[in-house]
Scaffold this motif. Structure first.
Motif, PDB file in Angstrom:
ATOM      1  N   SER A   1       0.852  -1.187   0.000  1.00 34.19           N
ATOM      2  CA  SER A   1       0.000   0.000   0.000  1.00 34.19           C
ATOM      3  C   SER A   1       0.887   1.236   0.000  1.00 34.19           C
ATOM      4  CB  SER A   1      -0.918   0.013   1.223  1.00 34.19           C
ATOM      5  OG  SER A   1      -1.791  -1.083   1.222  1.00 34.19           O
ATOM      6  N   ALA A   2       0.361   2.337  -0.496  1.00 33.89           N
ATOM      7  CA  ALA A   2       1.160   3.565  -0.552  1.00 33.89           C
ATOM      8  C   ALA A   2       0.255   4.785  -0.503  1.00 33.89           C
ATOM      9  CB  ALA A   2       2.021   3.599  -1.807  1.00 33.89           C
ATOM     10  N   ILE A   3       0.729   5.814   0.173  1.00 32.72           N
ATOM     11  CA  ILE A   3       0.050   7.105   0.230  1.00 32.72           C
ATOM     12  C   ILE A   3       1.023   8.154  -0.313  1.00 32.72           C
ATOM     13  CG2 ILE A   3      -0.992   8.847   1.703  1.00 32.72           C
ATOM     14  CD1 ILE A   3      -1.628   6.663   3.704  1.00 32.72           C
ATOM     15  N   PRO A   4       0.789   8.700  -1.515  1.00 32.52           N
ATOM     16  CA  PRO A   4       1.670   9.762  -2.029  1.00 32.52           C
ATOM     17  C   PRO A   4       1.647  10.976  -1.103  1.00 32.52           C
ATOM     18  CG  PRO A   4       0.277   8.873  -3.767  1.00 32.52           C
ATOM     19  CD  PRO A   4      -0.265   8.330  -2.471  1.00 32.52           C
ATOM     20  N   LEU A   5       2.818  11.550  -0.852  1.00 35.51           N
ATOM     21  CA  LEU A   5       2.925  12.664   0.081  1.00 35.51           C
ATOM     22  C   LEU A   5       3.288  13.977  -0.598  1.00 35.51           C
ATOM     23  CD1 LEU A   5       4.775  10.862   3.027  1.00 35.51           C
ATOM     24  CD2 LEU A   5       2.323  11.292   2.754  1.00 35.51           C
ATOM     25  N   TYR A   6       4.387  14.005  -1.324  1.00 41.20           N
ATOM     26  CA  TYR A   6       4.794  15.264  -1.955  1.00 41.20           C
ATOM     27  C   TYR A   6       5.696  14.972  -3.148  1.00 41.20           C
ATOM     28  CZ  TYR A   6       9.028  14.526   0.892  1.00 41.20           C
ATOM     29  OH  TYR A   6      10.147  13.991   1.485  1.00 41.20           O
ATOM     30  N   THR A   7       5.832  15.990  -3.998  1.00 44.59           N
ATOM     31  CA  THR A   7       6.677  15.906  -5.198  1.00 44.59           C
ATOM     32  C   THR A   7       7.882  16.818  -5.026  1.00 44.59           C
ATOM     33  OG1 THR A   7       4.756  15.447  -6.584  1.00 44.59           O
ATOM     34  CG2 THR A   7       6.742  16.215  -7.694  1.00 44.59           C
ATOM     35  N   GLU A   8       9.044  16.317  -5.371  1.00 46.48           N
ATOM     36  CA  GLU A   8      10.280  17.088  -5.218  1.00 46.48           C
ATOM     37  C   GLU A   8      10.646  17.828  -6.502  1.00 46.48           C
ATOM     38  OE1 GLU A   8      13.535  15.741  -2.542  1.00 46.48           O
ATOM     39  OE2 GLU A   8      12.824  13.779  -3.224  1.00 46.48           O
TER      40      GLU A   8
ATOM     41  N   ILE B   1       7.537  11.312  -3.274  1.00 43.03           N
ATOM     42  CA  ILE B   1       7.754  10.557  -2.039  1.00 43.03           C
ATOM     43  C   ILE B   1       6.411  10.034  -1.536  1.00 43.03           C
ATOM     44  CG2 ILE B   1       8.600  10.660   0.328  1.00 43.03           C
ATOM     45  CD1 ILE B   1      10.775  10.868  -1.766  1.00 43.03           C
ATOM     46  N   ALA B   2       6.416   8.793  -1.041  1.00 44.74           N
ATOM     47  CA  ALA B   2       5.188   8.184  -0.526  1.00 44.74           C
ATOM     48  C   ALA B   2       5.498   7.410   0.743  1.00 44.74           C
ATOM     49  CB  ALA B   2       4.575   7.252  -1.571  1.00 44.74           C
ATOM     50  N   LEU B   3       4.466   7.192   1.550  1.00 42.04           N
ATOM     51  CA  LEU B   3       4.549   6.289   2.697  1.00 42.04           C
ATOM     52  C   LEU B   3       3.998   4.949   2.246  1.00 42.04           C
ATOM     53  CD1 LEU B   3       5.074   5.799   5.740  1.00 42.04           C
ATOM     54  CD2 LEU B   3       2.671   6.416   6.127  1.00 42.04           C
ATOM     55  N   SER B   4       4.763   3.881   2.435  1.00 40.71           N
ATOM     56  CA  SER B   4       4.353   2.560   1.966  1.00 40.71           C
ATOM     57  C   SER B   4       4.496   1.534   3.083  1.00 40.71           C
ATOM     58  CB  SER B   4       5.197   2.149   0.754  1.00 40.71           C
ATOM     59  OG  SER B   4       4.793   0.895   0.240  1.00 40.71           O
ATOM     60  N   TRP B   5       3.681   0.462   2.985  1.00 38.77           N
ATOM     61  CA  TRP B   5       3.735  -0.623   3.969  1.00 38.77           C
ATOM     62  C   TRP B   5       3.089  -1.863   3.341  1.00 38.77           C
ATOM     63  CZ3 TRP B   5       0.374   3.329   3.792  1.00 38.77           C
ATOM     64  CH2 TRP B   5      -0.994   3.037   3.790  1.00 38.77           C
ATOM     65  N   PRO B   6       3.380  -3.057   3.839  1.00 34.36           N
ATOM     66  CA  PRO B   6       2.766  -4.276   3.296  1.00 34.36           C
ATOM     67  C   PRO B   6       1.256  -4.267   3.507  1.00 34.36           C
ATOM     68  CG  PRO B   6       4.709  -4.807   4.599  1.00 34.36           C
ATOM     69  CD  PRO B   6       4.411  -3.360   4.846  1.00 34.36           C
ATOM     70  N   GLN B   7       0.514  -4.669   2.490  1.00 33.55           N
ATOM     71  CA  GLN B   7      -0.941  -4.658   2.589  1.00 33.55           C
ATOM     72  C   GLN B   7      -1.448  -5.563   3.711  1.00 33.55           C
ATOM     73  OE1 GLN B   7      -2.667  -5.560  -1.213  1.00 33.55           O
ATOM     74  NE2 GLN B   7      -1.857  -3.717  -2.204  1.00 33.55           N
ATOM     75  N   ASP B   8      -0.779  -6.694   3.909  1.00 34.88           N
ATOM     76  CA  ASP B   8      -1.218  -7.596   4.976  1.00 34.88           C
ATOM     77  C   ASP B   8      -0.548  -7.278   6.305  1.00 34.88           C
ATOM     78  OD1 ASP B   8       1.313  -8.360   4.314  1.00 34.88           O
ATOM     79  OD2 ASP B   8       0.874 -10.493   4.052  1.00 34.88           O
ATOM     80  N   GLY B   9       0.071  -6.120   6.381  1.00 29.84           N
ATOM     81  CA  GLY B   9       0.726  -5.702   7.624  1.00 29.84           C
ATOM     82  C   GLY B   9       0.196  -4.378   8.128  1.00 29.84           C
ATOM     83  N   THR B  10      -1.098  -4.102   7.872  1.00 25.93           N
ATOM     84  CA  THR B  10      -1.707  -2.849   8.319  1.00 25.93           C
ATOM     85  C   THR B  10      -2.128  -2.994   9.776  1.00 25.93           C
ATOM     86  OG1 THR B  10      -2.530  -2.546   6.067  1.00 25.93           O
ATOM     87  CG2 THR B  10      -3.402  -1.069   7.739  1.00 25.93           C
ATOM     88  N   THR B  11      -1.187  -2.851  10.670  1.00 29.45           N
ATOM     89  CA  THR B  11      -1.438  -2.998  12.099  1.00 29.45           C
ATOM     90  C   THR B  11      -1.970  -1.697  12.697  1.00 29.45           C
ATOM     91  OG1 THR B  11       0.811  -2.324  12.662  1.00 29.45           O
ATOM     92  CG2 THR B  11       0.440  -4.674  12.221  1.00 29.45           C
ATOM     93  N   ASP B  12      -2.341  -1.765  13.975  1.00 29.06           N
ATOM     94  CA  ASP B  12      -2.794  -0.560  14.668  1.00 29.06           C
ATOM     95  C   ASP B  12      -1.701   0.497  14.714  1.00 29.06           C
ATOM     96  OD1 ASP B  12      -5.246  -1.712  15.105  1.00 29.06           O
ATOM     97  OD2 ASP B  12      -4.782  -2.390  17.142  1.00 29.06           O
ATOM     98  N   LEU B  13      -0.439   0.073  14.863  1.00 31.28           N
ATOM     99  CA  LEU B  13       0.657   1.043  14.911  1.00 31.28           C
ATOM    100  C   LEU B  13       0.868   1.683  13.537  1.00 31.28           C
ATOM    101  CD1 LEU B  13       3.290  -0.751  17.187  1.00 31.28           C
ATOM    102  CD2 LEU B  13       1.630   1.028  17.786  1.00 31.28           C
ATOM    103  N   VAL B  14       0.689   0.911  12.480  1.00 30.27           N
ATOM    104  CA  VAL B  14       0.775   1.493  11.134  1.00 30.27           C
ATOM    105  C   VAL B  14      -0.326   2.535  10.948  1.00 30.27           C
ATOM    106  CG1 VAL B  14       0.535   1.005   8.672  1.00 30.27           C
ATOM    107  CG2 VAL B  14       1.918  -0.503  10.104  1.00 30.27           C
ATOM    108  N   GLU B  15      -1.527   2.212  11.415  1.00 27.06           N
ATOM    109  CA  GLU B  15      -2.618   3.178  11.323  1.00 27.06           C
ATOM    110  C   GLU B  15      -2.314   4.439  12.125  1.00 27.06           C
ATOM    111  OE1 GLU B  15      -5.122   3.270   9.498  1.00 27.06           O
ATOM    112  OE2 GLU B  15      -5.703   1.248   8.909  1.00 27.06           O
ATOM    113  N   GLN B  16      -1.684   4.261  13.272  1.00 25.05           N
ATOM    114  CA  GLN B  16      -1.294   5.420  14.077  1.00 25.05           C
ATOM    115  C   GLN B  16      -0.327   6.312  13.304  1.00 25.05           C
ATOM    116  OE1 GLN B  16      -2.153   6.583  17.015  1.00 25.05           O
ATOM    117  NE2 GLN B  16      -3.086   4.939  18.198  1.00 25.05           N
ATOM    118  N   PHE B  17       0.646   5.697  12.643  1.00 25.90           N
ATOM    119  CA  PHE B  17       1.629   6.498  11.916  1.00 25.90           C
ATOM    120  C   PHE B  17       1.007   7.135  10.674  1.00 25.90           C
ATOM    121  CE2 PHE B  17       5.368   7.334   9.283  1.00 25.90           C
ATOM    122  CZ  PHE B  17       6.163   7.990  10.206  1.00 25.90           C
TER     123      PHE B  17
END
Length: 267
Positions: free
Chosen positions: A70-77, A172-188
């Protein structure tokens, strides 16, 4: 908690050029009991690190394979060209691709820009890393095109950079494994997206009833009219009801008390 259970922690990867200081500070303020560990990683190794669970989430450069990440685009350089301080391009505020037509432009093996046709003239050999390419620019061999954050990361006193138009930009994007969306990932994710500590992704609870401030009650429609204030009834018709008697004409305001007279004088 049993001895085999480990205390919670969060591992955050980041590629060169990204500065996660602000988000780490907010994490430490909101979750002081859960340590956050930073994991620096080369851009071309970031996705393998996430898939191998070497980090819970990471700041990466797009594109991201959405098959399992999964990925959330953040900003363009901004893309810039790194040049020596005595280069003729120092005199301008922005450089175009056409200005680099006769220049040797390095294209390192760890290049983060998605080129279709790199600008300038190609070097005989591609540098292994961006850091190696910067050293060659300082030696006066050629120029280098990189995202602005990498130009700052490899800053040297004898080099500078200028924005370059007409070329790809890095996102730049924030990315993480789709099957690893834990509560701490949601917090971040909430921290990166700017959610406040009291905000929630779920449905909001109804607001509690608030007592209305006490004030004067308005009469019901059609009710009895208000009574006039005491002392004001018949004000004009009856005149004043107290106080000093008003001054007037003959006999007005004179005392009715009898006047005492003295004895008559003898002749």
């Amino acid at each position: 908690m049993t001895g085999s259970e480990s205390s919670p922690s969060f591992r955050l990867a980041y590629v060169p050029g990204v500065t996660p200081t602000k988000w780490v500070r907010i994490w430490n303020e909101r979750l002081p009991d859960i340590p956050l560990t930073l994991v620096p990683v080369p851009a071309d190794e970031a996705f393998g690190l996430l898939r191998g669970r070497g980090a819970d989430a990471g700041f990466v450069r797009l594109p991201v394979d959405r098959t399992d990440l999964s990925a959330i685009p953040l900003y363009t350089e901004t893309t810039v060209v790194v040049i020596p301080k005595d280069h003729v391009a120092v005199a301008v505020e922005e450089v175009s691709v056409e200005d680099l037509a006769d220049e040797i432009v390095f294209h390192p093996l760890d290049d983060t820009l998605d080129w279709e046709h790199p600008p300038g003239l190609p070097a005989i050999e591609r540098p292994a890393t961006t850091a190696d390419a910067v050293e060659l620019v300082a030696a006066g061999v050629g120029l280098l095109v990189v995202p602005q954050s990498l130009a700052r990361l490899h800053h040297r006193r004898d080099l500078t950079y200028r924005p370059l138009s007409g070329v790809p930009e890095s996102r730049i994007a924030l990315s993480w494994p789709q099957d690893g969306t834990t509560d701490l990932v949601e917090q971040f994710i909430g921290i990166v997206r700017g959610r406040t500590v009291n905000s929630s992704r779920g449905p909001q609870a109804p607001a509690p009833a608030v007592d209305q401030p006490k004030g004067k009650k308005r009469p019901a429609p059609g009710g009895a009219p208000r009574k006039p204030a005491a002392g004001k009834a018949g004000g004009k018709a009856g005149g004043r009801t107290g106080g000093k008697a008003p001054r007037g004409g003959s006999g007005a305001g004179k005392s009715t008390k009898p006047v005492k007279r003295g004895k008559p004088r003898r002749p």
